[in-house]
Design a protein around this motif. Structure first.
Motif, short mmCIF file in Angstrom:
data_model
loop_
_atom_site.label_atom_id
_atom_site.label_comp_id
_atom_site.label_asym_id
_atom_site.label_seq_id
_atom_site.Cartn_x
_atom_site.Cartn_y
_atom_site.Cartn_z
N ALA A 188 31.21 74.06 15.02
CA ALA A 188 30.83 74.63 13.72
C ALA A 188 31.83 74.17 12.65
N LEU A 189 33.12 74.20 12.98
CA LEU A 189 34.13 73.76 11.99
C LEU A 189 34.08 72.25 11.80
N ARG A 190 33.79 71.51 12.88
CA ARG A 190 33.65 70.05 12.70
C ARG A 190 32.57 69.75 11.67
N TYR A 221 35.55 83.26 18.27
CA TYR A 221 35.74 83.47 16.84
C TYR A 221 35.65 82.17 16.03
N TYR A 222 36.33 81.10 16.47
CA TYR A 222 36.32 79.84 15.71
C TYR A 222 35.07 79.01 15.98
N MET A 223 34.30 79.40 17.01
CA MET A 223 33.16 78.56 17.38
C MET A 223 31.92 78.89 16.56
N LYS A 224 31.96 80.03 15.86
CA LYS A 224 30.75 80.52 15.23
C LYS A 224 30.57 80.08 13.78
N GLY A 225 31.65 79.85 13.08
CA GLY A 225 31.43 79.51 11.67
C GLY A 225 32.69 79.46 10.86
N ASP A 226 32.64 80.01 9.69
CA ASP A 226 33.69 79.83 8.71
C ASP A 226 34.42 81.13 8.42
N PRO A 227 35.58 81.35 9.05
CA PRO A 227 36.28 82.61 8.84
C PRO A 227 37.25 82.59 7.65
N PHE A 228 37.36 81.42 6.96
CA PHE A 228 38.43 81.27 5.97
C PHE A 228 38.00 81.68 4.58
N GLY A 229 39.00 81.97 3.73
CA GLY A 229 38.71 82.16 2.31
C GLY A 229 38.56 83.62 1.93
N ALA A 230 38.38 83.85 0.61
CA ALA A 230 38.39 85.21 0.07
C ALA A 230 37.31 86.08 0.72
N LYS A 231 36.15 85.49 1.03
CA LYS A 231 35.07 86.28 1.61
C LYS A 231 35.16 86.33 3.13
N ASP A 280 37.83 86.25 6.75
CA ASP A 280 38.76 87.23 7.31
C ASP A 280 40.19 87.04 6.83
N PHE A 281 40.56 85.80 6.50
CA PHE A 281 41.94 85.56 6.06
C PHE A 281 41.98 84.29 5.22
N ILE A 282 43.05 84.14 4.45
CA ILE A 282 43.18 82.96 3.60
C ILE A 282 44.38 82.15 4.06
N THR A 283 44.19 80.86 4.23
CA THR A 283 45.31 79.99 4.59
C THR A 283 45.79 79.26 3.33
N ALA A 284 46.98 78.68 3.41
CA ALA A 284 47.59 78.06 2.22
C ALA A 284 46.70 77.03 1.51
N PRO A 285 46.02 76.13 2.26
CA PRO A 285 45.17 75.17 1.52
C PRO A 285 44.05 75.84 0.75
N GLU A 286 43.62 77.02 1.23
CA GLU A 286 42.54 77.74 0.54
C GLU A 286 43.09 78.57 -0.63
N VAL A 335 46.59 62.02 10.94
CA VAL A 335 45.96 62.95 11.88
C VAL A 335 46.13 64.38 11.40
N GLU A 336 45.08 65.18 11.45
CA GLU A 336 45.26 66.62 11.24
C GLU A 336 44.82 67.37 12.49
N LEU A 337 45.68 68.31 12.91
CA LEU A 337 45.35 69.16 14.06
C LEU A 337 44.79 70.47 13.54
N GLY A 338 43.61 70.84 13.97
CA GLY A 338 43.00 72.12 13.57
C GLY A 338 42.74 72.21 12.08
N PRO A 339 41.86 71.35 11.55
CA PRO A 339 41.71 71.28 10.08
C PRO A 339 40.92 72.41 9.42
N GLY A 340 40.39 73.37 10.17
CA GLY A 340 39.66 74.48 9.53
C GLY A 340 38.47 73.98 8.73
N ARG A 341 38.49 74.24 7.43
CA ARG A 341 37.41 73.77 6.57
C ARG A 341 37.54 72.33 6.11
N GLY A 342 38.73 71.73 6.32
CA GLY A 342 38.95 70.35 5.87
C GLY A 342 39.56 70.28 4.48
N THR A 343 39.91 71.43 3.91
CA THR A 343 40.41 71.47 2.54
C THR A 343 41.74 70.74 2.38
#
Ligand code: SAH
Length: 355
Positions: free
Chosen positions: A119-121, A35-45, A47-53, A82-90
């Motif tokens: 992909a997230l990197r 799931y995390y290796m393919k692309g960008d799952p974050f945000g309104a479009k 699958d889910f929204i995290t606090a920084p988004e 250091v950030e662990l698991g930065p997602g989109r980097g937001t």
């Protein structure tokens, strides 16, 4: 059938049932289909929204928190941010923008991002193109010569956990097996050899153990004890132990965790008490967990929102208000999300906590 499900079914055909942690590892981090290796799952479009988004205010307040903690510790130079698991980097982008208020902080900071997904990197590289950031694969890859200032939002809940079910008076590991072309849970035939679980429970009770999260906290705590610094964790979780919390989310809806591996996010609630115990045993100070709303309110979320509202048009004002509501309302992220900080022995109090 999706390609990853086929891969999991053939592994089970070859090796027998796999643990939940092995299943989650494949579903989220299989190099090809995870799931995390393919692309960008974050945000309104996504699958889910995290606090920084949800709102830039989240990262801004956390940025100020780090600047304050750095000042209180005598402005060490250099230090690793250091950030662990930065997602989109937001989150890191918002933190660094806010930290421009203290240019010395930015000069002293060496930004390190721990990320598994290529992909997230590459997304993070785009978001953070103005910062000179470096990437690492694991906490063992952290340099050991400078203080560590670590942040992790919704990182621990994405680490694979094991589950144990109480059957006939004993704990049995919950395994994933094949039923025709579908995946299903089944208790392992032999009782588990794991001594951290309670002796007594009711039939069918489930307990979760996140050995991977325990390992991350133990490694960080040993660094903090020697190298000085702090770590801030924000996550979806409980103050202490709990039952089955495995959850799949796809397109903002709950989904069946076994139905389409690689197509839905899988998370479990973080057991903060278990993690705090590991850190305390290693002589590291633990603050919290406290509710996300308490933390953000004490850092001044309302004043910051008011400031942004003053310069905004009506549409943006509405967005600011919805964002703040989402971050702090007890019906939304305000109390389900908790904040816990670790800091090296004998260090000054941390902003936002009473400890
Ligand atoms: N912090 C981000 C993303 C949370 S999702 C946000 O709040 O929006 C979890 C993130 O952790 C993803 O970037 C995922 O790829 C990363 N991740 C999960 N396990 C990891 C591991 N063991 N090492 C490094 N990164 C990991």
């Amino acid at each position: 059938m999706n390609a990853l499900k086929e891969k999991i079914l053939s592994r089970i055909a070859a090796e027998g049932p796999i643990t939940l942690a092995q299943y989650v590892q494949m579903a989220l981090y299989d190099p090809e289909h995870g799931y995390y290796m393919k692309g960008d799952p974050f945000g309104a479009k996504g699958d889910f929204i995290t606090a920084p988004e949800v709102s830039q205010i989240f990262g801004e307040l956390i940025g100020l928190w780090f600047v304050q903690a750095w000042e209180d510790r005598g402005r060490p130079k250099p230090f690793h941010l250091v950030e662990l698991g930065p997602g989109r980097g937001t989150l890191m982008a918002d933190m660094l923008r806010t930290a421009r208020l203290r240019p010395e902080f930015l000069t002293a900071a060496e930004v390190l991002l721990m990320e598994t997904s290529p992909a997230l990197r590459s997304l993070q590289r785009q978001t953070l193109k103005d910062a000179s950031a470096h990437w690492i694969d694991s906490v063992a890859g952290l340099a050991d010569e400078a203080p560590l200032y670590v942040v992790a939002n919704e990182f621990l809940d994405a680490l694979p956990v094991r589950q144990f079910v109480f059957v006939d008076g004993r704990w049995h590991e919950r395994m994933v097996t094949a039923k025709g072309n579908e995946l299903a849970f089944v208790p392992a035939p032999d009782p588990a050899q794991i001594d951290t679980l309670p002796k007594h429970a009711s039939p069918g009770d489930v307990m979760e153990v996140s050995l991977i999260a325990h390992g991350v906290i133990a490694e960080l705590a040993s660094r903090l004890a020697l190298q000085s610094g702090l770590a801030l964790f924000i996550d979806y979780g409980h103050e202490s132990g709990h039952g089955d919390s495995l959850q799949a989310v796809k397109a903002h809806q709950y989904a069946d965790p076994l139905a389409e591996p690689g197509e839905a996010d899988l998370t479990t609630r973080v057991d903060f008490a278990a993690l705090a115990k590991i850190a305390r045993e290693m002589k590291v100070q633990v603050c919290g967990p406290i509710a996300q709303s308490t933390f953000l309110e004490s850092l001044g979320i309302h004043a910051r929102a008011e400031r942004l509202r003053r310069e905004a048009d009506a549409n943006t004002r509405a967005m600011i208000d919805t964002g703040v509501e989402r971050l702090i309302s007890p019906k939304q992220m305000g109390t389900l999300f908790k904040v816990m900080a670790l800091s090296s022995p004998d260090s000054p109090p941390l902003p936002g906590f009473k400890c």
